[in-house]
Design an enzyme around this catalytic site. Sequence first.
Site, PDB file in Angstrom:
ATOM      1  N   SER A   1      47.017  29.733  40.960  1.00 59.32           N
ATOM      2  CA  SER A   1      47.354  30.734  41.975  1.00 59.32           C
ATOM      3  C   SER A   1      46.336  31.875  41.972  1.00 59.32           C
ATOM      4  O   SER A   1      46.266  32.641  42.935  1.00 59.32           O
ATOM      5  CB  SER A   1      48.747  31.309  41.725  1.00 59.32           C
ATOM      6  OG  SER A   1      48.801  31.913  40.443  1.00 59.32           O
TER       7      SER A   1
ATOM      8  N   ARG B   1      56.096  38.188  40.300  1.00 60.05           N
ATOM      9  CA  ARG B   1      55.481  36.875  40.153  1.00 60.05           C
ATOM     10  C   ARG B   1      56.471  35.780  40.549  1.00 60.05           C
ATOM     11  O   ARG B   1      57.684  35.958  40.442  1.00 60.05           O
ATOM     12  CB  ARG B   1      55.076  36.626  38.690  1.00 60.05           C
ATOM     13  CG  ARG B   1      53.965  37.552  38.175  1.00 60.05           C
ATOM     14  CD  ARG B   1      52.624  37.181  38.787  1.00 60.05           C
ATOM     15  NE  ARG B   1      51.543  38.015  38.321  1.00 60.05           N
ATOM     16  CZ  ARG B   1      51.147  39.152  38.896  1.00 60.05           C
ATOM     17  NH1 ARG B   1      51.795  39.608  39.955  1.00 60.05           N
ATOM     18  NH2 ARG B   1      50.132  39.819  38.438  1.00 60.05           N
TER      19      ARG B   1
ATOM     20  N   GLY C   1      45.605  24.550  22.192  1.00 60.81           N
ATOM     21  CA  GLY C   1      46.788  23.696  22.026  1.00 60.81           C
ATOM     22  C   GLY C   1      47.129  23.576  20.551  1.00 60.81           C
ATOM     23  O   GLY C   1      46.408  24.088  19.697  1.00 60.81           O
TER      24      GLY C   1
ATOM     25  N   ASP D   1      36.089  16.987  23.189  1.00 58.31           N
ATOM     26  CA  ASP D   1      35.837  18.196  23.974  1.00 58.31           C
ATOM     27  C   ASP D   1      35.371  17.813  25.377  1.00 58.31           C
ATOM     28  O   ASP D   1      34.440  17.009  25.518  1.00 58.31           O
ATOM     29  CB  ASP D   1      34.757  19.025  23.252  1.00 58.31           C
ATOM     30  CG  ASP D   1      34.744  20.461  23.712  1.00 58.31           C
ATOM     31  OD1 ASP D   1      34.675  20.701  24.942  1.00 58.31           O
ATOM     32  OD2 ASP D   1      34.801  21.354  22.849  1.00 58.31           O
ATOM     33  N   ILE D   2      35.988  18.405  26.389  1.00 60.18           N
ATOM     34  CA  ILE D   2      35.580  18.060  27.758  1.00 60.18           C
ATOM     35  C   ILE D   2      34.182  18.581  28.083  1.00 60.18           C
ATOM     36  O   ILE D   2      33.599  18.194  29.094  1.00 60.18           O
ATOM     37  CB  ILE D   2      36.605  18.545  28.818  1.00 60.18           C
ATOM     38  CG1 ILE D   2      36.825  20.055  28.746  1.00 60.18           C
ATOM     39  CG2 ILE D   2      37.895  17.765  28.718  1.00 60.18           C
ATOM     40  CD1 ILE D   2      37.559  20.631  29.950  1.00 60.18           C
TER      41      ILE D   2
ATOM     42  N   ASP E   1      42.076  16.303  23.611  1.00 58.28           N
ATOM     43  CA  ASP E   1      42.226  17.741  23.360  1.00 58.28           C
ATOM     44  C   ASP E   1      41.318  18.153  22.210  1.00 58.28           C
ATOM     45  O   ASP E   1      41.079  17.371  21.293  1.00 58.28           O
ATOM     46  CB  ASP E   1      43.698  18.066  23.014  1.00 58.28           C
ATOM     47  CG  ASP E   1      44.064  19.495  23.355  1.00 58.28           C
ATOM     48  OD1 ASP E   1      43.485  20.419  22.741  1.00 58.28           O
ATOM     49  OD2 ASP E   1      44.919  19.703  24.235  1.00 58.28           O
TER      50      ASP E   1
ATOM     51  N   SER F   1      43.967  32.300  30.902  1.00 58.53           N
ATOM     52  CA  SER F   1      44.001  33.748  30.677  1.00 58.53           C
ATOM     53  C   SER F   1      42.861  34.482  31.372  1.00 58.53           C
ATOM     54  O   SER F   1      41.678  34.259  31.087  1.00 58.53           O
ATOM     55  CB  SER F   1      43.991  34.082  29.175  1.00 58.53           C
ATOM     56  OG  SER F   1      43.581  35.398  28.968  1.00 58.53           O
TER      57      SER F   1
ATOM     58  N   ASP G   1      44.242  41.797  37.755  1.00 59.33           N
ATOM     59  CA  ASP G   1      45.640  41.468  38.038  1.00 59.33           C
ATOM     60  C   ASP G   1      45.942  41.724  39.507  1.00 59.33           C
ATOM     61  O   ASP G   1      45.401  42.644  40.103  1.00 59.33           O
ATOM     62  CB  ASP G   1      46.516  42.404  37.187  1.00 59.33           C
ATOM     63  CG  ASP G   1      47.697  41.685  36.596  1.00 59.33           C
ATOM     64  OD1 ASP G   1      47.733  40.456  36.669  1.00 59.33           O
ATOM     65  OD2 ASP G   1      48.585  42.391  36.054  1.00 59.33           O
TER      66      ASP G   1
ATOM     67  N   TYR H   1      37.892  33.814  35.500  1.00 60.97           N
ATOM     68  CA  TYR H   1      38.825  32.672  35.459  1.00 60.97           C
ATOM     69  C   TYR H   1      39.120  32.172  36.873  1.00 60.97           C
ATOM     70  O   TYR H   1      39.085  30.961  37.140  1.00 60.97           O
ATOM     71  CB  TYR H   1      40.123  33.084  34.759  1.00 60.97           C
ATOM     72  CG  TYR H   1      41.217  32.044  34.826  1.00 60.97           C
ATOM     73  CD1 TYR H   1      41.180  30.913  34.017  1.00 60.97           C
ATOM     74  CD2 TYR H   1      42.299  32.184  35.706  1.00 60.97           C
ATOM     75  CE1 TYR H   1      42.183  29.948  34.085  1.00 60.97           C
ATOM     76  CE2 TYR H   1      43.304  31.232  35.776  1.00 60.97           C
ATOM     77  CZ  TYR H   1      43.234  30.119  34.961  1.00 60.97           C
ATOM     78  OH  TYR H   1      44.237  29.161  35.029  1.00 60.97           O
TER      79      TYR H   1
HETATM   80  N1  LIG Z   1      50.450  28.247  32.291  1.00 63.79           N
HETATM   81  C1  LIG Z   1      50.257  28.734  33.504  1.00 63.79           C
HETATM   82  O1  LIG Z   1      51.020  29.575  33.989  1.00 63.79           O
HETATM   83  C2  LIG Z   1      49.086  28.287  34.334  1.00 63.79           C
HETATM   84  C3  LIG Z   1      48.883  28.876  35.603  1.00 63.79           C
HETATM   85  C4  LIG Z   1      47.816  28.450  36.371  1.00 63.79           C
HETATM   86  C5  LIG Z   1      47.004  27.431  35.923  1.00 63.79           C
HETATM   87  N2  LIG Z   1      47.200  26.893  34.671  1.00 63.79           N
HETATM   88  C6  LIG Z   1      46.294  25.829  34.219  1.00 63.79           C
HETATM   89  O2  LIG Z   1      47.065  24.769  33.678  1.00 63.79           O
HETATM   90  C7  LIG Z   1      46.354  24.106  32.656  1.00 63.79           C
HETATM   91  C8  LIG Z   1      47.189  24.027  31.404  1.00 63.79           C
HETATM   92  O3  LIG Z   1      47.523  25.345  30.990  1.00 63.79           O
HETATM   93  P1  LIG Z   1      48.483  25.649  29.771  1.00 63.79           P
HETATM   94  O4  LIG Z   1      49.286  26.834  30.144  1.00 63.79           O
HETATM   95  O5  LIG Z   1      49.168  24.413  29.343  1.00 63.79           O
HETATM   96  O6  LIG Z   1      47.420  26.130  28.674  1.00 63.79           O
HETATM   97  P2  LIG Z   1      47.216  25.691  27.168  1.00 63.79           P
HETATM   98  O7  LIG Z   1      46.185  26.604  26.616  1.00 63.79           O
HETATM   99  O8  LIG Z   1      48.510  25.602  26.467  1.00 63.79           O
HETATM  100  O9  LIG Z   1      46.625  24.223  27.317  1.00 63.79           O
HETATM  101  C9  LIG Z   1      45.269  23.943  27.535  1.00 63.79           C
HETATM  102  C10 LIG Z   1      44.894  22.789  26.620  1.00 63.79           C
HETATM  103  O10 LIG Z   1      43.512  22.457  26.858  1.00 63.79           O
HETATM  104  C11 LIG Z   1      42.889  22.270  25.609  1.00 63.79           C
HETATM  105  N3  LIG Z   1      41.452  22.547  25.760  1.00 63.79           N
HETATM  106  C12 LIG Z   1      40.872  23.733  26.010  1.00 63.79           C
HETATM  107  N4  LIG Z   1      39.535  23.609  26.031  1.00 63.79           N
HETATM  108  C13 LIG Z   1      39.281  22.296  25.815  1.00 63.79           C
HETATM  109  C14 LIG Z   1      38.086  21.555  25.706  1.00 63.79           C
HETATM  110  N5  LIG Z   1      36.888  22.142  25.824  1.00 63.79           N
HETATM  111  N6  LIG Z   1      38.175  20.220  25.485  1.00 63.79           N
HETATM  112  C15 LIG Z   1      39.388  19.631  25.333  1.00 63.79           C
HETATM  113  N7  LIG Z   1      40.533  20.281  25.409  1.00 63.79           N
HETATM  114  C16 LIG Z   1      40.496  21.612  25.642  1.00 63.79           C
HETATM  115  C17 LIG Z   1      43.565  23.262  24.683  1.00 63.79           C
HETATM  116  O11 LIG Z   1      43.395  22.975  23.307  1.00 63.79           O
HETATM  117  C18 LIG Z   1      45.004  23.150  25.143  1.00 63.79           C
HETATM  118  O12 LIG Z   1      45.688  22.128  24.446  1.00 63.79           O
HETATM  119  C19 LIG Z   1      45.051  24.897  32.498  1.00 63.79           C
HETATM  120  O13 LIG Z   1      44.063  24.244  33.270  1.00 63.79           O
HETATM  121  C20 LIG Z   1      45.366  26.246  33.096  1.00 63.79           C
HETATM  122  O14 LIG Z   1      44.215  26.903  33.572  1.00 63.79           O
HETATM  123  C21 LIG Z   1      48.224  27.291  33.876  1.00 63.79           C
END
Ligand SMILES: NC(=O)c1ccc[n+]([C@@H]2O[C@H](COP(=O)([O-])OP(=O)(O)OC[C@H]3O[C@@H](n4cnc5c(N)ncnc54)[C@H](O)[C@@H]3O)[C@@H](O)[C@H]2O)c1
Length: 336
Positions: free
Chosen positions: A127, A218, A42, A62-63, A37, A87, A288, A150
């Site tokens: 989704s 939703r 996060g 970082d990814i 991470d 987002s 949206d 996104y």
């Molecule tokens: N929460 C939802 O309702 C939802 C819905 C659809 C999809 N998602 C997907 O689920 C996954 C997790 O979402 P979440 O709600 O836990 O979000 P979150 O923002 O809480 O978690 C994402 C994590 O990825 C880390 N991150 C971001 N960019 C990074 C990078 N470049 N290198 C390393 N780490 C990085 C962030 O620091 C964070 O800890 C995401 O891929 C998101 O797109 C979430």
Amino acid sequence: MQQIQNKVILITGGAGFIGSNLCDYLLRYNNKVVCLDNFSTGSRANIKDLLANPNFTLLEGDIRNLADCHNAARGVDYILHQAALGSIPRSINDPITTNEVNVSGFLNMLVAARDAKVKKMVYAASSSTYGDSESLPKEENVIGKPLSPYAITKYVNELYADVFHKTYGLNTIGLRYFNVFGRNQNPNGAYAAAIPKFVMQLMNHQSPVVNGDGTNSRDFTYIDNVIQMNVLALRTEDPAAMNTVYNTAFGDRTTLNDLITSLKRCLTIFDPKIANVEVVYGNTLVGDIPHSLASIEKARERLGYNPQYSLQEGLKDAVKWYWDNLEIRTEESINK
Ligand SMILES: NC(=O)c1ccc[n+]([C@@H]2O[C@H](COP(=O)([O-])OP(=O)(O)OC[C@H]3O[C@@H](n4cnc5c(N)ncnc54)[C@H](O)[C@@H]3O)[C@@H](O)[C@H]2O)c1
């Protein structure tokens, strides 16, 4: 449910909302968990209780950096790829960074997974891929055109995963999450998700601002249903269940107005004054969609998915968690 045990699992985005819950759960079953991470969205608070566990390794990286991905994937059995910038509004404000993380970062992880010969990479799809398709419930094979940067990035993930299977034989499963909520979800900042944001506003006796007239709906999905899907996706060895995508949802929809009513009901147990907080209605958001409801039949049939938490059941736990933790965590995020 049968569990995943004694494996080495890399969780990218492991300090985020969903990732930290997956770390916590998998550690309980004697897995070794590696968390990659960069703490962009996060927080350390989400994983602070895990750091003392000898089976937990935190890699700050970082990814977008291929070397970080290679380093993290070395020697692991499975990858749960959660790291991304979430987002829709954020992606509209800054499409380039969203693309770099969600597309280039995803591609890096696929390459790292291929090179490390991992057994499977299960990844967070979305989704939002249903885009402007009006059909309800959403079935995996009927999608529309994306409505935001996104949404494009998440669809591109699916296309890349498919091509990596066909060209390199890498096994993947995509989980199209629908509005996930629960413990560890950040209520702060401009890009916070609806449920934690509303909870925080109500707890502070501020009016929750609903975009539109509140009739949008939703398929709100509690985190423990999402954990179940990830475990099932990791476990399956059935070729017919792999290299495809699954809706990850409860399979019911709730309007925003009904959501707020339920939140108020849960919160008045702790603070009766919350019953008097009024809702404010704002503009509808660009990108949206009005309604979202998942068909979960494919996941039921191929993976044996059986979600245990309805919105109401999940809300009880989530609201209690926010009530117990919000003050501390708001301070921690300010001091981050
Ligand atoms: N929460 C939802 O309702 C939802 C819905 C659809 C999809 N998602 C997907 O689920 C996954 C997790 O979402 P979440 O709600 O836990 O979000 P979150 O923002 O809480 O978690 C994402 C994590 O990825 C880390 N991150 C971001 N960019 C990074 C990078 N470049 N290198 C390393 N780490 C990085 C962030 O620091 C964070 O800890 C995401 O891929 C998101 O797109 C979430």
